[in-house]
Motif scaffolding. Structure first.
Motif, PDB file in Angstrom:
ATOM      1  N   LEU A 223     137.361  87.740  24.918  1.00  0.00           N
ATOM      2  CA  LEU A 223     136.214  87.553  24.033  1.00  0.00           C
ATOM      3  C   LEU A 223     136.697  87.017  22.686  1.00  0.00           C
ATOM      4  O   LEU A 223     137.834  87.257  22.284  1.00  0.00           O
ATOM      5  CB  LEU A 223     135.500  88.888  23.833  1.00  0.00           C
ATOM      6  CG  LEU A 223     134.968  89.528  25.126  1.00  0.00           C
ATOM      7  CD1 LEU A 223     134.477  90.944  24.848  1.00  0.00           C
ATOM      8  CD2 LEU A 223     133.856  88.691  25.731  1.00  0.00           C
ATOM      9  N   LYS A 224     135.801  86.287  22.024  1.00  0.00           N
ATOM     10  CA  LYS A 224     136.176  85.662  20.741  1.00  0.00           C
ATOM     11  C   LYS A 224     136.587  86.696  19.712  1.00  0.00           C
ATOM     12  O   LYS A 224     137.596  86.574  19.042  1.00  0.00           O
ATOM     13  CB  LYS A 224     134.985  84.868  20.198  1.00  0.00           C
ATOM     14  CG  LYS A 224     134.879  83.491  20.806  1.00  0.00           C
ATOM     15  CD  LYS A 224     134.298  82.519  19.763  1.00  0.00           C
ATOM     16  CE  LYS A 224     133.995  81.187  20.391  1.00  0.00           C
ATOM     17  NZ  LYS A 224     132.815  81.266  21.305  1.00  0.00           N
TER      18      LYS A 224
ATOM     19  N   ILE B 242     127.952  90.674  30.407  1.00  0.00           N
ATOM     20  CA  ILE B 242     128.845  90.352  31.536  1.00  0.00           C
ATOM     21  C   ILE B 242     128.663  91.388  32.635  1.00  0.00           C
ATOM     22  O   ILE B 242     128.549  91.064  33.821  1.00  0.00           O
ATOM     23  CB  ILE B 242     130.329  90.329  31.082  1.00  0.00           C
ATOM     24  CG1 ILE B 242     130.533  89.294  29.983  1.00  0.00           C
ATOM     25  CG2 ILE B 242     131.248  90.072  32.277  1.00  0.00           C
ATOM     26  CD1 ILE B 242     131.960  89.188  29.482  1.00  0.00           C
TER      27      ILE B 242
ATOM     28  N   LYS C 248     125.622  90.748  34.665  1.00  0.00           N
ATOM     29  CA  LYS C 248     125.732  89.596  35.574  1.00  0.00           C
ATOM     30  C   LYS C 248     126.539  89.936  36.814  1.00  0.00           C
ATOM     31  O   LYS C 248     126.241  89.491  37.916  1.00  0.00           O
ATOM     32  CB  LYS C 248     126.474  88.452  34.855  1.00  0.00           C
ATOM     33  CG  LYS C 248     125.587  87.478  34.108  1.00  0.00           C
ATOM     34  CD  LYS C 248     124.859  86.601  35.069  1.00  0.00           C
ATOM     35  CE  LYS C 248     124.500  85.239  34.544  1.00  0.00           C
ATOM     36  NZ  LYS C 248     123.142  85.081  34.142  1.00  0.00           N
TER      37      LYS C 248
ATOM     38  N   THR D 252     131.697  90.619  19.979  1.00  0.00           N
ATOM     39  CA  THR D 252     131.057  90.056  21.170  1.00  0.00           C
ATOM     40  C   THR D 252     130.842  91.159  22.202  1.00  0.00           C
ATOM     41  O   THR D 252     131.756  91.913  22.521  1.00  0.00           O
ATOM     42  CB  THR D 252     131.940  88.945  21.782  1.00  0.00           C
ATOM     43  OG1 THR D 252     132.417  88.132  20.729  1.00  0.00           O
ATOM     44  CG2 THR D 252     131.152  88.119  22.774  1.00  0.00           C
ATOM     45  N   LYS D 253     129.624  91.245  22.687  1.00  0.00           N
ATOM     46  CA  LYS D 253     129.270  92.369  23.576  1.00  0.00           C
ATOM     47  C   LYS D 253     129.681  92.099  25.026  1.00  0.00           C
ATOM     48  O   LYS D 253     129.616  90.982  25.519  1.00  0.00           O
ATOM     49  CB  LYS D 253     127.770  92.607  23.518  1.00  0.00           C
ATOM     50  CG  LYS D 253     127.308  93.155  22.177  1.00  0.00           C
ATOM     51  CD  LYS D 253     126.198  94.186  22.413  1.00  0.00           C
ATOM     52  CE  LYS D 253     125.892  94.992  21.176  1.00  0.00           C
ATOM     53  NZ  LYS D 253     125.136  94.213  20.173  1.00  0.00           N
ATOM     54  N   ILE D 254     130.086  93.166  25.699  1.00  0.00           N
ATOM     55  CA  ILE D 254     130.500  93.070  27.094  1.00  0.00           C
ATOM     56  C   ILE D 254     129.321  93.318  28.032  1.00  0.00           C
ATOM     57  O   ILE D 254     129.305  92.851  29.173  1.00  0.00           O
ATOM     58  CB  ILE D 254     131.655  94.069  27.350  1.00  0.00           C
ATOM     59  CG1 ILE D 254     132.975  93.325  27.197  1.00  0.00           C
ATOM     60  CG2 ILE D 254     131.558  94.717  28.698  1.00  0.00           C
ATOM     61  CD1 ILE D 254     134.172  94.191  27.306  1.00  0.00           C
TER      62      ILE D 254
ATOM     63  N   LYS E 294     140.983  92.856  30.625  1.00  0.00           N
ATOM     64  CA  LYS E 294     141.019  91.557  29.934  1.00  0.00           C
ATOM     65  C   LYS E 294     142.348  90.887  30.249  1.00  0.00           C
ATOM     66  O   LYS E 294     143.389  91.563  30.248  1.00  0.00           O
ATOM     67  CB  LYS E 294     140.945  91.745  28.403  1.00  0.00           C
ATOM     68  CG  LYS E 294     139.994  92.815  27.946  1.00  0.00           C
ATOM     69  CD  LYS E 294     138.589  92.286  27.833  1.00  0.00           C
ATOM     70  CE  LYS E 294     137.562  93.411  27.851  1.00  0.00           C
ATOM     71  NZ  LYS E 294     137.920  94.651  27.186  1.00  0.00           N
TER      72      LYS E 294
ATOM     73  N   GLU F  45     128.208  82.400  31.676  1.00  0.00           N
ATOM     74  CA  GLU F  45     128.291  81.718  30.380  1.00  0.00           C
ATOM     75  C   GLU F  45     129.247  82.404  29.398  1.00  0.00           C
ATOM     76  O   GLU F  45     129.335  82.015  28.245  1.00  0.00           O
ATOM     77  CB  GLU F  45     126.888  81.545  29.769  1.00  0.00           C
ATOM     78  CG  GLU F  45     126.113  82.824  29.546  1.00  0.00           C
ATOM     79  CD  GLU F  45     125.295  83.240  30.775  1.00  0.00           C
ATOM     80  OE1 GLU F  45     125.794  83.117  31.920  1.00  0.00           O
ATOM     81  OE2 GLU F  45     124.163  83.714  30.575  1.00  0.00           O
ATOM     82  N   HIS F  46     129.988  83.405  29.876  1.00  0.00           N
ATOM     83  CA  HIS F  46     130.867  84.156  28.974  1.00  0.00           C
ATOM     84  C   HIS F  46     132.332  83.795  29.221  1.00  0.00           C
ATOM     85  O   HIS F  46     132.711  83.478  30.327  1.00  0.00           O
ATOM     86  CB  HIS F  46     130.687  85.657  29.196  1.00  0.00           C
ATOM     87  CG  HIS F  46     129.252  86.070  29.256  1.00  0.00           C
ATOM     88  ND1 HIS F  46     128.487  86.261  28.132  1.00  0.00           N
ATOM     89  CD2 HIS F  46     128.434  86.296  30.322  1.00  0.00           C
ATOM     90  CE1 HIS F  46     127.255  86.599  28.500  1.00  0.00           C
ATOM     91  NE2 HIS F  46     127.198  86.617  29.816  1.00  0.00           N
ATOM     92  N   THR F  47     133.130  83.896  28.168  1.00  0.00           N
ATOM     93  CA  THR F  47     134.553  83.590  28.302  1.00  0.00           C
ATOM     94  C   THR F  47     135.405  84.797  27.909  1.00  0.00           C
ATOM     95  O   THR F  47     135.157  85.433  26.893  1.00  0.00           O
ATOM     96  CB  THR F  47     134.931  82.395  27.380  1.00  0.00           C
ATOM     97  OG1 THR F  47     134.022  81.338  27.633  1.00  0.00           O
ATOM     98  CG2 THR F  47     136.345  81.907  27.661  1.00  0.00           C
TER      99      THR F  47
ATOM    100  N   GLN G  52     136.221  82.355  32.867  1.00  0.00           N
ATOM    101  CA  GLN G  52     134.826  82.027  32.583  1.00  0.00           C
ATOM    102  C   GLN G  52     133.981  82.861  33.543  1.00  0.00           C
ATOM    103  O   GLN G  52     134.138  82.739  34.764  1.00  0.00           O
ATOM    104  CB  GLN G  52     134.635  80.518  32.822  1.00  0.00           C
ATOM    105  CG  GLN G  52     133.325  79.964  32.361  1.00  0.00           C
ATOM    106  CD  GLN G  52     133.211  79.960  30.833  1.00  0.00           C
ATOM    107  OE1 GLN G  52     134.213  79.830  30.138  1.00  0.00           O
ATOM    108  NE2 GLN G  52     131.991  80.120  30.339  1.00  0.00           N
TER     109      GLN G  52
END
Ligand SMILES: Nc1ncnc2c1ncn2[C@@H]1O[C@H](COP(=O)(O)OP(=O)(O)O)[C@@H](O)[C@H]1O
Ligand SMILES: [Mg+2]
Length: 283
Positions: free
Chosen positions: A73-74, A83, A86, A78-80, A58, A68-70, A65
């Protein structure tokens, strides 16, 4: 879509809690459909950079980006997983990560983890195995009873079975013999050309870079020092400071030009060189 790095830095922490900056304020877009090679000396930050592409690392500073993931993580909830699905990351020496009792089970591990049924996971695994050229008969064998090159294929099939859009490969041909290396590259090229996968590939092999990559990034001390095509890389003013070799065919062309006075033309592969020689000899 694809991946956008925005001012990303990453600091490793040492035993005495001292920090070491491995990549420094990287801003970079990787677009869908690209074939990008990443080169640069050992320790320049290539692995650190690509390990951000599927959230294995991280960013210490900046944002990324990934489709659609940033990142960051918030929150912790929030699941990894999405990502990782993808963007498939194949480590250096991925064969060390095999662990199941059969090859088939090893390839099924990822799809099962993402919630597919046994039957669906097996289907995906068999498709992926076929894609990387593993025969059906081999699938019930232990992954530890096959050659190193085959083991690497199993590891790659395990990633492909998750059907990632982007494949990130950290020195995938390292340690393979020339034939194994050519076969591996032919596979990635097919995944790119026929199956539309976006490819990000770290390699030291400039023949591979010049043959396959449509875009080349060169890293040095945690920064991107070059970002462009092969045509521009080898004539760049920066080139001699990048500590890179030129492709063999390119060097041969320079040699022919210097010794026999052939007009110089950029060539990147043996086939290019042959075509050029036929042209100048009016064959
Ligand atoms: N786990 C780690 N802990 C501390 N420093 C690391 C770690 N991994 C890499 N580094 C350092 O970060 C820098 C970049 O490393 P790396 O990303 O592996 O470069 P490359 O892949 O280009 O060889 C190097 O100086 C390396 O020593
Ligand atoms: Mg590395």
């Amino acid at each position: 879509m694809g991946i956008q790095f925005n001012q990303v830095s990453y600091f490793y922490r040492g035993v005495k809690n001292e920090t070491y900056e491995a990549i420094n304020q990287i801003t970079l877009n990787i677009n869908d459909g690209e074939f990008v090679a990443i080169c640069g000396q050992t320790g320049s930050g290539k692995t650190t950079l690509v390990q951000h592409m599927n959230a294995l690392l991280k960013p210490t500073k900046g944002t990324i980006q990934i489709y659609e993931h940033t990142l960051p993580l918030k929150d912790k909830k929030t699941k990894i997983g999405p990502i990782r699905k993808k963007v498939g990351l194949v480590f250096q020496f991925p064969e060390y990560q095999l662990f199941e009792e059969t090859i088939l089970k090893d390839i099924m591990f990822g799809p099962l983890n993402f919630g597919l049924s046994l039957k669906e996971a097996e289907e995906k695994a068999r498709e992926a195995a076929k894609l990387v050229g593993l025969d059906d008969e081999i699938l019930q064998k232990s992954p530890f009873r096959i050659s190193g090159g085959q083991m690497r294929r199993v590891a790659i099939a395990g990633i492909l079975a998750m059907e990632p859009e982007m494949l990130v490969l950290d020195e995938p041909t390292r340690g393979l013999d020339p034939k194994g290396s050519d076969e591996m590259m032919a596979l990635f090229n097919e995944l790119h050309e026929k199956h539309g996968k976006t490819i990000v590939l770290i390699t030291h092999d400039m023949d591979i870079v010049a043959r396959y990559a449509k875009r080349i990034l060169v890293m040095d001390k945690g920064k991107i020092k070059f970002d462009g095509t092969r045509e521009l890389l080898f004539i760049s003013d920066e080139f001699e400071h990048l500590h890179l070799a030129k492709p063999q065919a390119y060097r041969m062309m320079e040699y022919l030009s210097n010794t026999l006075g052939y007009p110089f033309k950029q060539v990147f592969t043996e086939e290019d060189l042959l075509a050029y020689l036929k042209e100048v000899r009016h064959e």
